[in-house]
Design a protein around this motif. Structure first.
Motif, PDB file in Angstrom:
ATOM      1  N   THR A 362       9.811  16.110  -3.809  1.00 57.43           N
ATOM      2  CA  THR A 362       9.139  17.150  -3.014  1.00 57.43           C
ATOM      3  C   THR A 362       8.742  18.365  -3.834  1.00 57.43           C
ATOM      4  O   THR A 362       8.064  19.251  -3.330  1.00 57.43           O
ATOM      5  CB  THR A 362      10.041  17.614  -1.858  1.00 57.43           C
ATOM      6  OG1 THR A 362      11.310  18.025  -2.380  1.00 57.43           O
ATOM      7  CG2 THR A 362      10.235  16.515  -0.842  1.00 57.43           C
ATOM      8  N   ARG A 392       1.843  18.856  -0.398  1.00 55.41           N
ATOM      9  CA  ARG A 392       2.964  19.317   0.432  1.00 55.41           C
ATOM     10  C   ARG A 392       2.734  18.981   1.899  1.00 55.41           C
ATOM     11  O   ARG A 392       3.679  18.727   2.636  1.00 55.41           O
ATOM     12  CB  ARG A 392       3.151  20.823   0.256  1.00 55.41           C
ATOM     13  CG  ARG A 392       3.753  21.194  -1.095  1.00 55.41           C
ATOM     14  CD  ARG A 392       3.729  22.684  -1.340  1.00 55.41           C
ATOM     15  NE  ARG A 392       4.390  23.011  -2.603  1.00 55.41           N
ATOM     16  CZ  ARG A 392       4.182  24.118  -3.284  1.00 55.41           C
ATOM     17  NH1 ARG A 392       3.312  25.023  -2.842  1.00 55.41           N
ATOM     18  NH2 ARG A 392       4.817  24.332  -4.414  1.00 55.41           N
ATOM     19  N   ARG A 393       1.482  19.001   2.317  1.00 58.36           N
ATOM     20  CA  ARG A 393       1.184  18.604   3.691  1.00 58.36           C
ATOM     21  C   ARG A 393       1.462  17.113   3.892  1.00 58.36           C
ATOM     22  O   ARG A 393       1.958  16.693   4.931  1.00 58.36           O
ATOM     23  CB  ARG A 393      -0.284  18.900   4.023  1.00 58.36           C
ATOM     24  CG  ARG A 393      -0.626  18.476   5.452  1.00 58.36           C
ATOM     25  CD  ARG A 393      -2.114  18.391   5.681  1.00 58.36           C
ATOM     26  NE  ARG A 393      -2.406  17.679   6.920  1.00 58.36           N
ATOM     27  CZ  ARG A 393      -3.613  17.330   7.312  1.00 58.36           C
ATOM     28  NH1 ARG A 393      -4.653  17.618   6.566  1.00 58.36           N
ATOM     29  NH2 ARG A 393      -3.787  16.673   8.429  1.00 58.36           N
ATOM     30  N   GLN A 396       6.601  15.366   3.625  1.00 57.23           N
ATOM     31  CA  GLN A 396       7.503  16.225   4.376  1.00 57.23           C
ATOM     32  C   GLN A 396       8.926  15.672   4.294  1.00 57.23           C
ATOM     33  O   GLN A 396       9.140  14.498   4.016  1.00 57.23           O
ATOM     34  CB  GLN A 396       7.065  16.323   5.835  1.00 57.23           C
ATOM     35  CG  GLN A 396       5.798  17.128   6.046  1.00 57.23           C
ATOM     36  CD  GLN A 396       5.990  18.599   5.756  1.00 57.23           C
ATOM     37  OE1 GLN A 396       6.898  19.239   6.260  1.00 57.23           O
ATOM     38  NE2 GLN A 396       5.114  19.155   4.911  1.00 57.23           N
ATOM     39  N   PRO A 419       4.521  25.089   9.926  1.00 51.83           N
ATOM     40  CA  PRO A 419       3.692  24.222   9.076  1.00 51.83           C
ATOM     41  C   PRO A 419       2.326  23.911   9.680  1.00 51.83           C
ATOM     42  O   PRO A 419       1.358  23.708   8.942  1.00 51.83           O
ATOM     43  CB  PRO A 419       4.541  22.943   8.930  1.00 51.83           C
ATOM     44  CG  PRO A 419       5.513  22.980  10.052  1.00 51.83           C
ATOM     45  CD  PRO A 419       5.774  24.415  10.336  1.00 51.83           C
ATOM     46  N   HIS A 423      -0.973  25.016   7.411  1.00 50.29           N
ATOM     47  CA  HIS A 423      -1.969  24.033   6.972  1.00 50.29           C
ATOM     48  C   HIS A 423      -3.214  23.998   7.872  1.00 50.29           C
ATOM     49  O   HIS A 423      -4.077  23.142   7.687  1.00 50.29           O
ATOM     50  CB  HIS A 423      -1.330  22.641   6.915  1.00 50.29           C
ATOM     51  CG  HIS A 423      -0.295  22.497   5.839  1.00 50.29           C
ATOM     52  ND1 HIS A 423      -0.610  22.436   4.505  1.00 50.29           N
ATOM     53  CD2 HIS A 423       1.058  22.415   5.903  1.00 50.29           C
ATOM     54  CE1 HIS A 423       0.504  22.318   3.794  1.00 50.29           C
ATOM     55  NE2 HIS A 423       1.530  22.297   4.612  1.00 50.29           N
ATOM     56  N   ARG A 469       9.853  19.410  13.125  1.00 52.22           N
ATOM     57  CA  ARG A 469       9.130  20.225  12.148  1.00 52.22           C
ATOM     58  C   ARG A 469       8.521  19.357  11.049  1.00 52.22           C
ATOM     59  O   ARG A 469       7.389  19.593  10.603  1.00 52.22           O
ATOM     60  CB  ARG A 469      10.077  21.260  11.537  1.00 52.22           C
ATOM     61  CG  ARG A 469       9.430  22.140  10.481  1.00 52.22           C
ATOM     62  CD  ARG A 469      10.401  23.150   9.914  1.00 52.22           C
ATOM     63  NE  ARG A 469      11.543  22.505   9.274  1.00 52.22           N
ATOM     64  CZ  ARG A 469      12.578  23.166   8.772  1.00 52.22           C
ATOM     65  NH1 ARG A 469      12.604  24.486   8.837  1.00 52.22           N
ATOM     66  NH2 ARG A 469      13.579  22.520   8.214  1.00 52.22           N
ATOM     67  N   ALA A 470       9.267  18.334  10.600  1.00 57.11           N
ATOM     68  CA  ALA A 470       8.751  17.457   9.546  1.00 57.11           C
ATOM     69  C   ALA A 470       7.545  16.657  10.022  1.00 57.11           C
ATOM     70  O   ALA A 470       6.635  16.370   9.245  1.00 57.11           O
ATOM     71  CB  ALA A 470       9.859  16.512   9.075  1.00 57.11           C
ATOM     72  N   THR A 473       3.129  18.193  10.498  1.00 54.70           N
ATOM     73  CA  THR A 473       1.924  18.129   9.667  1.00 54.70           C
ATOM     74  C   THR A 473       1.290  16.737   9.676  1.00 54.70           C
ATOM     75  O   THR A 473       0.335  16.503   8.932  1.00 54.70           O
ATOM     76  CB  THR A 473       2.233  18.506   8.205  1.00 54.70           C
ATOM     77  OG1 THR A 473       3.132  17.543   7.660  1.00 54.70           O
ATOM     78  CG2 THR A 473       2.849  19.892   8.107  1.00 54.70           C
ATOM     79  N   PRO A 475       2.507  13.824   8.427  1.00 53.31           N
ATOM     80  CA  PRO A 475       2.535  13.459   7.000  1.00 53.31           C
ATOM     81  C   PRO A 475       2.278  11.972   6.769  1.00 53.31           C
ATOM     82  O   PRO A 475       2.451  11.143   7.659  1.00 53.31           O
ATOM     83  CB  PRO A 475       3.962  13.829   6.582  1.00 53.31           C
ATOM     84  CG  PRO A 475       4.759  13.660   7.834  1.00 53.31           C
ATOM     85  CD  PRO A 475       3.852  14.089   8.956  1.00 53.31           C
ATOM     86  N   LEU A 478       7.273  10.526   4.487  1.00 52.39           N
ATOM     87  CA  LEU A 478       8.380  11.271   5.091  1.00 52.39           C
ATOM     88  C   LEU A 478       9.665  10.936   4.347  1.00 52.39           C
ATOM     89  O   LEU A 478      10.034   9.763   4.223  1.00 52.39           O
ATOM     90  CB  LEU A 478       8.515  10.900   6.568  1.00 52.39           C
ATOM     91  CG  LEU A 478       9.525  11.710   7.387  1.00 52.39           C
ATOM     92  CD1 LEU A 478       9.113  13.180   7.442  1.00 52.39           C
ATOM     93  CD2 LEU A 478       9.634  11.144   8.797  1.00 52.39           C
TER      94      LEU A 478
END
Length: 580
Positions: A362, A392-393, A396, A419, A423, A469-470, A473, A475, A478
């Motif tokens: 990460t 980073r987006r 996660q 986030p 983003h 939260r993860a 975005t 992602p 993960l």
């Protein structure tokens, strides 16, 4: 006579919105040398009972009715000075969250020596010797050196072992263990359970173990009490409760335990609410916000993540002369690949380097050597934030410790929305709030959780906030670092099913770290085994579990808790045909 008696205990939390009854008329008892297990879903009131026993209910919590007696003496109505004398010396407590129960400004030695001297009245030298011996007993290598370290210098599992040493250092009569093995791998878990068993057997210590881990319950407890919404719905000998439960809630709870013997397509839900059978509606992710186009295009045809010769070392001391400096090689020449849509698992002892690998991937740590390629791009070569932000987006992480990874001064709404706003994934404030409430609903917290703060939730509920939260975005990749270690089996089933749905419909790629080997078997396509910073073996999941090649892998599998006493009768589950 019982060592500890909890009689018709009611614990209340008054507020402006009324009085919340967290524990309602609970009666329990523990005899000398007996181990009582207390199980139930997150928020059922298990930890509240433990806090009431040791006199640490958070204000405005209070004992509304009932009594707590230790060897016949009532202890719930003692004044604060008498409670301080009792804590540690007569009743020890192993707290659920090791990071927040240790003083970050004191070394482990200072904390252990202070407690030992306070209760056992020995000199500093004897206290230091006992502190080192306790660290050795709970499985921390080089205890004389590690005594000088601060809590942040330990992994999550090692911090938990320090907390266990603190609870046992004054030789208490009763120990309340709140999720004592949550952050521990199977090898250290077996060692700790044997230590606790021996403590109860040899010293006739009574113990209450509060846990969601049915393997721990099956291994160590004599009796089990099952809690549901503040009440005990069933209590009895461990073999009876796990093998032939009477209450429908108990049967549903046991049914959600991940099976180590066969891979399931989906986990069973705990579908009992006040006697009403219920099952969450299936998520149609293609229509859901999570399933909308994420605007990611493959840059090349190779693996999504490739790790080559990865290594990092940390200084253990800061001697002036280079030859006197000591280093810890936390990760040594690690290499693996993860294809798009695949779930790759990492297992190994606490401190083996699993979490360090995730922090390197990460970008939280800079590697000392090696490369990390994400979709063909070498992330280790990128230095500026504007170059790293697009990745980073896409990458996660769900952290191991849910409390320290949440800002205590922010509402859950703002934590999960941050986030999305950073983003620029949604337009208006109203749209962001709608997305956040929907995410919280899908991880089992409910939309109303958005208005609360992290301290208002249990450990398992805080972990669900981190997962929401993860996912915020949307992602591609993960990283799950012990994502279900703080979750009870019912919520674990819900979260793991959600991750399976995301992977199936969105081709989500996952790096999954867990000490829970049955969960690894259920979730992962391939597994890597780590020890002392090195990757020892990588294999297909079913191959690894059925025919492990490395001796350490065979040792890990042999230490897996026995689930043989658990009943799975009447469960509506579908085995994964592809897994055989």
């Amino acid at each position: 006579m019982a060592l500890l008696d909890v009689e018709n205990l009611t614990v209340e939390f008054p507020s402006r919105r009324g009085t919340h009854v967290a524990v309602n008329g609970v009666t329990l008892s523990v005899g000398p040398g007996e181990i009582l297990g207390v199980v139930g879903e997150s928020g059922a009131g298990k930890s509240t009972i433990g806090n009431a026993v040791i006199g640490l209910l958070e204000p405005p919590g209070r004992v509304g009715a009932g009594a707590i007696r230790l060897k016949g003496q009532r202890i719930d109505d003692l004044d604060e000075a008498e409670k301080r004398k009792m804590r540690g010396r007569r009743i020890g407590m192993i707290f659920q969250d090791p990071l927040t129960s240790l003083d970050p400004l004191q070394t482990v030695e200072q904390q252990l020596v202070e407690t030992i001297q306070l209760h056992l009245h020995v000199d500093a030298a004897a206290a230091r010797r006992r502190a080192a011996d306790l660290l050795r007993q709970v499985g921390i290598p080089e205890p004389e050196l590690r005594l000088k370290h601060y809590p942040h210098q330990f992994s999550g599992g090692m911090r938990q072992r320090v907390v266990i040493a603190l609870a046992l250092c004054a030789e208490p009569e009763v120990v309340v263990a709140d999720e004592p093995t949550t952050a521990l791998d199977v090898s250290i878990q077996a060692q700790i359970l044997e230590l606790l068993r021996r403590l109860c057997r040899d010293r006739k210590v009574g113990m209450i173990i509060i846990t969601h881990d049915m393997g721990v319950i099956a291994e160590i407890t004599d009796r089990v009490a099952v809690m549901y919404r503040g009440r005990v719905v069933e209590e009895g000998p461990t073999a009876k409760i796990l093998g032939d439960p009477d209450h429908p809630y108990t049967r549903a709870l046991i049914g959600a335990v991940p099976r180590p013997d066969v891979r399931l397509h989906r986990f069973p839900y705990v579908d009992y609410i006040e006697g009403i059978a219920t099952k969450p509606p299936a998520i149609s992710l293609k229509e859901h916000w999570l399933g909308k186009s994420r605007d990611f295009k493959r840059a090349h045809d190779g693996p999504l993540l490739e790790v080559r010769g990865l290594g990092i070392r940390f200084p253990l001391n800061t001697a002036w002369l280079p030859r006197n400096r000591r280093y810890l090689d936390a990760v040594k020449d690690v290499g693996f690949t993860i294809a798009e849509g695949e779930t790759f698992g990492l297992v190994g002892e606490s401190g083996s380097g699993k979490s360090t690998v995730t922090r390197l991937v990460t970008g939280l740590y800079r590697p000392s050597s090696g490369q990390i390629l994400f979709d063909g791009t070498d992330l280790t070569a990128l230095k500026r934030d504007r170059d790293l932000n697009p990745f980073r987006r896409q990458i996660q992480m769900v952290f191991q410790d849910p409390y320290s990874s949440l800002n205590p001064r922010m509402r859950v709404l703002d934590i999960v929305a941050e986030p999305i706003r950073f983003h620029k994934l949604a337009g208006s404030r109203a749209e962001v709030e709608r997305i956040v409430r929907d995410l919280l609903d899908h991880v089992g917290l409910g939309a109303k959780a958005a208005e609360k703060y992290p301290h208002e939730f249990s450990g398992g509920q805080r972990q669900r906030i981190c997962i929401a939260r993860a996912l915020a975005t949307r992602p591609r990749f993960l990283i799950c670092d012990e994502p279900t270690s703080a979750l009870d089996v019912s919520i674990q089933a819900q979260i793991l099913n959600l991750l399976k749905d995301l992977q199936a419909e969105l081709r989500l790629t996952m790096l999954f770290i867990s000490h829970d080997l049955p969960v690894i078997r259920q979730m992962c396509d391939r597994v890597g085994v780590m020890r002392n910073g090195a990757l020892l073996e990588v294999a297909e999941t079913e191959t690894l579990f059925s025919a492990p090649q490395h001796p350490y892998t065979r040792e890990l599998l042999s230490l897996m808790p026995s689930y043989s006493g658990l009943t799975h009768k009447g469960l509506d589950v579908e085995e994964d045909r592809a897994a055989g």
